[in-house]
Enzyme design. Structure first.
Site, PDB file in Angstrom:
ATOM      1  N   HIS A 104      -7.334 -24.096  59.803  1.00  0.00           N
ATOM      2  CA  HIS A 104      -6.373 -23.650  58.369  1.00  0.00           C
ATOM      3  C   HIS A 104      -5.487 -22.915  58.471  1.00  0.00           C
ATOM      4  O   HIS A 104      -4.121 -21.850  59.495  1.00  0.00           O
ATOM      5  CB  HIS A 104      -7.686 -23.032  57.700  1.00  0.00           C
ATOM      6  CG  HIS A 104      -7.582 -21.561  58.067  1.00  0.00           C
ATOM      7  ND1 HIS A 104      -7.149 -20.290  57.417  1.00  0.00           N
ATOM      8  CD2 HIS A 104      -8.850 -20.423  58.721  1.00  0.00           C
ATOM      9  CE1 HIS A 104      -7.201 -19.283  58.193  1.00  0.00           C
ATOM     10  NE2 HIS A 104      -8.499 -19.554  58.472  1.00  0.00           N
TER      11      HIS A 104
ATOM     12  N   ASP B 272      -4.772 -14.993  62.105  1.00  0.00           N
ATOM     13  CA  ASP B 272      -5.724 -15.801  61.616  1.00  0.00           C
ATOM     14  C   ASP B 272      -5.103 -17.294  60.024  1.00  0.00           C
ATOM     15  O   ASP B 272      -4.692 -16.548  59.271  1.00  0.00           O
ATOM     16  CB  ASP B 272      -7.219 -14.772  60.590  1.00  0.00           C
ATOM     17  CG  ASP B 272      -7.488 -15.305  59.615  1.00  0.00           C
ATOM     18  OD1 ASP B 272      -8.250 -16.456  59.672  1.00  0.00           O
ATOM     19  OD2 ASP B 272      -8.592 -14.997  59.041  1.00  0.00           O
TER      20      ASP B 272
ATOM     21  N   GLU C 285      -9.043 -22.388  53.283  1.00  0.00           N
ATOM     22  CA  GLU C 285      -9.895 -21.520  54.247  1.00  0.00           C
ATOM     23  C   GLU C 285     -10.620 -20.172  53.209  1.00  0.00           C
ATOM     24  O   GLU C 285     -11.591 -20.201  52.987  1.00  0.00           O
ATOM     25  CB  GLU C 285      -9.904 -21.587  55.412  1.00  0.00           C
ATOM     26  CG  GLU C 285     -10.972 -21.750  56.093  1.00  0.00           C
ATOM     27  CD  GLU C 285     -11.472 -20.120  56.278  1.00  0.00           C
ATOM     28  OE1 GLU C 285     -12.107 -19.558  57.241  1.00  0.00           O
ATOM     29  OE2 GLU C 285     -10.323 -18.966  55.958  1.00  0.00           O
ATOM     30  N   GLU C 286      -9.284 -19.685  53.597  1.00  0.00           N
ATOM     31  CA  GLU C 286      -8.984 -17.993  53.069  1.00  0.00           C
ATOM     32  C   GLU C 286     -10.121 -17.717  51.278  1.00  0.00           C
ATOM     33  O   GLU C 286     -10.654 -16.598  51.170  1.00  0.00           O
ATOM     34  CB  GLU C 286      -7.637 -17.139  53.177  1.00  0.00           C
ATOM     35  CG  GLU C 286      -7.459 -17.235  54.806  1.00  0.00           C
ATOM     36  CD  GLU C 286      -8.635 -16.451  55.899  1.00  0.00           C
ATOM     37  OE1 GLU C 286      -9.641 -16.333  55.554  1.00  0.00           O
ATOM     38  OE2 GLU C 286      -8.619 -15.830  56.448  1.00  0.00           O
TER      39      GLU C 286
ATOM     40  N   HIS D  36      -7.411  -9.587  59.496  1.00  0.00           N
ATOM     41  CA  HIS D  36      -6.970  -9.902  58.083  1.00  0.00           C
ATOM     42  C   HIS D  36      -6.060  -8.345  57.873  1.00  0.00           C
ATOM     43  O   HIS D  36      -6.414  -7.471  57.209  1.00  0.00           O
ATOM     44  CB  HIS D  36      -8.142  -9.427  56.823  1.00  0.00           C
ATOM     45  CG  HIS D  36      -8.854 -11.147  57.229  1.00  0.00           C
ATOM     46  ND1 HIS D  36      -9.594 -11.596  55.718  1.00  0.00           N
ATOM     47  CD2 HIS D  36      -8.622 -11.998  57.376  1.00  0.00           C
ATOM     48  CE1 HIS D  36      -9.585 -12.425  55.973  1.00  0.00           C
ATOM     49  NE2 HIS D  36      -9.211 -12.624  57.198  1.00  0.00           N
TER      50      HIS D  36
HETATM   51 CO    CO Z   1      -9.501 -15.031  57.819  1.00  0.00          CO
HETATM   52 ZN    ZN Z   2      -9.325 -17.829  59.731  1.00  0.00          ZN
END
Ligand code: CO
Ligand code: ZN
Length: 333
Positions: free
Chosen positions: A64, A166, A196-197, A305
């Site tokens: 992503h 990420d 995605e998140e 995160h």
């Molecule tokens: Co994430």
């Molecule tokens: Zn991710």
């Protein structure tokens, strides 16, 4: 061992791209991979789909492009901004961080007076962009604008630290593996997914359109290797993690076994991942149409995160190599 393309990685980690605003990232990736694939398109959700044609089974790779962010909900009379979360934003991590908007406006996150850290909630936080009042603030940002944490990435001999690991690291691994491929029979779809998140949204429509025979997602996973961490058998430096499960998927045993076999045959270290929370693109892909046998290759990452997500360079390089071998061989499911 392969060398790390630090230049590309720096660019991927410093480009603005919260969920729903992936265009800067998809432009950067398009520039990097055109010429290496037969066809590139961006679909209506913003997924970048790059097709490298082959006569074998259709394999969808997914990583992503989007990162977590904060969206402006209210501008007060004194020019301070209130916000909501785009993806998994924690109040304690957000406090005192710098943020940047698409137009380059920079702010910091402050907190109302609270007597106890227990009262630290997103509603207590505000963004200060240094505006003198509401009107000046409105010249800089609008309701609905999204910002992301702002820190320069660090890449040293051993590790990478950034708020965007990420999942720009997943995109990076797919790009670098694509560059290494030769003589491929598999019909490969490199999908750099959107949103995605906020719930694996891009992966869902991309998989529906592609109808892959097999899918592999590339993302980060948590570790259990820090002081008094929650128990988890994944460590930085022990190689790519082959996912068994998370909250979105029980990975297909044959995809998992195939990845283990390829790692063993090529002497690439690997570890097995059981993640007791979270999910990634494979969670949506494996439920597409009548179902898609799916797996995940994860890069072990500390402080997910946060503004200081950390991975080891050795794990990144090993994941790129493992991906190359996975794609060059025949996957029998
Ligand atoms: Co994430
Ligand atoms: Zn991710």
């Amino acid at each position: 061992m392969i060398s790390l393309n630090t230049n590309l990685l720096q660019k991927l980690l410093s480009t603005y791209g919260p969920s729903g605003h992936e265009l800067n990232i998809s432009n950067l990736i398009t520039e990097e991979i055109q010429g290496l694939v037969d066809d590139i398109k961006i679909d209506s959700l913003g997924n970048l789909i790059a097709h490298k044609k082959g006569s074998g089974p259709k394999i969808m790779l997914a990583g992503h492009m989007d990162q977590i962010g904060l969206m402006v909900t209210h501008i007060d009379d004194n020019g301070f901004l209130r916000f909501t979360n785009i993806g998994g934003i924690s109040p304690s991590i957000s406090l005192s961080q710098r943020v940047v908007f698409a137009n380059g406006t920079i702010g910091v996150i402050g907190c109302e007076h609270i007597d106890s850290l227990k009262d630290l909630k997103l509603e207590k936080l505000y963004i200060d962009i240094g505006a003198k009042d509401k009107n000046e603030a409105k010249e800089m940002v609008s309701i609905g604008d999204t910002c992301v944490y702002y820190n320069h990435p660090i890449i040293d001999d051993k590790k990478i630290i950034s708020q965007a690991i990420d999942d720009r690291i997943g995109c990076f691994i797919m790009i670098e593996a694509l560059k290494l491929l030769s003589n491929i029979e598999n019909d490969l779809y490199f999908v750099f997914t959107a949103q995605e998140e906020v719930g694996l949204r891009g992966a869902k429509t991309a998989a529906y359109g592609i109808e892959p025979d097999i899918a592999i997602a590339f993302d980060v996973t948590a570790t259990g290797d820090t002081p008094k961490a929650k128990l988890m058998d994944v460590k930085l430096g022990d190689g790519p993690a082959i996912k068994i499960k998370d909250n979105s998927i029980l990975c297909h045993p044959k995809v998992k076994e195939y990845m283990i076999k390829i790692a063993k045959n090529n002497n690439i270290p690997y570890q097995l991942e059981v993640l007791e929370f979270g999910g990634t693109d494979s969670g949506a892909i494996h439920l597409s149409k009548t179902g898609v046998p799916s797996g995940v290759l994860s890069v072990p990452c500390r402080y997910l995160h946060s503004t200081c997500e950390m991975v080891f360079i050795s794990d990144v390089k090993n994941t790129i190599e493992l991906t190359k071998y996975i794609l060059e061989n025949n996957i029998e499911i």
